[in-house]
Scaffold this active site. Sequence first.
Site, PDB file in Angstrom:
ATOM      1  N   HIS A 118     -38.859 -11.110  40.718  1.00 45.43           N
ATOM      2  CA  HIS A 118     -37.486 -10.657  40.485  1.00 45.43           C
ATOM      3  C   HIS A 118     -36.903 -11.279  39.218  1.00 45.43           C
ATOM      4  O   HIS A 118     -37.457 -12.212  38.642  1.00 45.43           O
ATOM      5  CB  HIS A 118     -36.601 -10.967  41.693  1.00 45.43           C
ATOM      6  CG  HIS A 118     -36.424 -12.432  42.008  1.00 45.43           C
ATOM      7  ND1 HIS A 118     -35.582 -13.259  41.299  1.00 45.43           N
ATOM      8  CD2 HIS A 118     -36.994 -13.207  42.970  1.00 45.43           C
ATOM      9  CE1 HIS A 118     -35.623 -14.473  41.806  1.00 45.43           C
ATOM     10  NE2 HIS A 118     -36.477 -14.475  42.817  1.00 45.43           N
ATOM     11  N   CYS A 134     -40.525 -17.398  45.258  1.00 48.75           N
ATOM     12  CA  CYS A 134     -40.626 -16.151  44.502  1.00 48.75           C
ATOM     13  C   CYS A 134     -41.042 -16.402  43.056  1.00 48.75           C
ATOM     14  O   CYS A 134     -41.093 -17.540  42.587  1.00 48.75           O
ATOM     15  CB  CYS A 134     -39.292 -15.415  44.523  1.00 48.75           C
ATOM     16  SG  CYS A 134     -38.877 -14.700  46.138  1.00 48.75           S
TER      17      CYS A 134
END
Length: 248
Positions: A118, A134
Site C-alpha cells: 500500500h 505490510c
Amino acid sequence: MKLRKIAFALGILGISLGLMGKPAEAAQNEAIIINKSTNQLAFYEKGNLQKVFPVATGRTKSLTPEGKFYLVNKVKNRPWYKENIPGGDPRNPLGARWLGIKVPGDWGHTSGNVYGVHGTNNSSSIGTYASSGCIRMYNKDVIWLYDRADKNIPVYITSTSSSFTALAQKYGVGKSAKVVAGYETFNETLRYGSKGDSVKILQRKLAITADGSFGPQTLKSVKNFQKSKGLVVDGIVGPNTRKALFSK
C-alpha cells in the site's frame, strides 16, 4: 448420432480446459517479488522485469511474512478502519492504493485485508523497516503498480542477498536473462551497500574483484566509469550507467 454428440461434447470440454489454462499461464509471467533484505519490490509483466521500487517492510523480520502468496484484492483510497480515517484523507497511513495479499498458514487465513502492498502518508519511512507487517510504497509508485498488477498473480516475499534476476529464475518467473558481451545483464539499480549476483556482474564488467558487495572499491570504479562515459558521476548504477556498461 450419439458418436457425433459425444465428439461435440469432448470438443467443448477441450476448449474449456484450454481456456482455463490461460490464467495460470499468464500468472507465470506476471509477478511481484519483494526482497526484505534490500527493501525493494520488483514487478514482472509479460515475462519481463518492468520496474524495481524502494519499499518499507516490517519493523522486525517476523512481522512481514515470507513465502509465496497471491494478490487477491485491490482498493483505491482504502479507509483506515482502526482510527476511523476515511480514504483519501492525508492522515490515512494506507495512502492512495491497497493491494491485498492472502497470507495463509500460521499467519491466519486472510482475504487480503490484513497484509498488503500500500501507499503511505509517511514517505520518509520508505527504504526502512517501519511497518507492522505490510509493504509500504511511495504513493506515486503504488498507483503505477495498482494500474498494472492483476489480481491472483503470485507475490513472492523473501530476505536474501540474491538479485532479482536470480530470484526470478528460482521462482520460474519471466524470461531468462540475456547475455551481453559474455555477461548476464541485470535490471536493478545498484548503489553503495547493494549485495548479490547483480553486483558480481557489475564488478566483472568493471574488471574488479567480484565479491558481490558494493563497497568502496566498486563505488570508485563506477564513478571512474561514469566519468569516462560523460555520465552523471553519482556512483549509482541506474538505467543510463547500465546501458553504457552493456553497450557494444
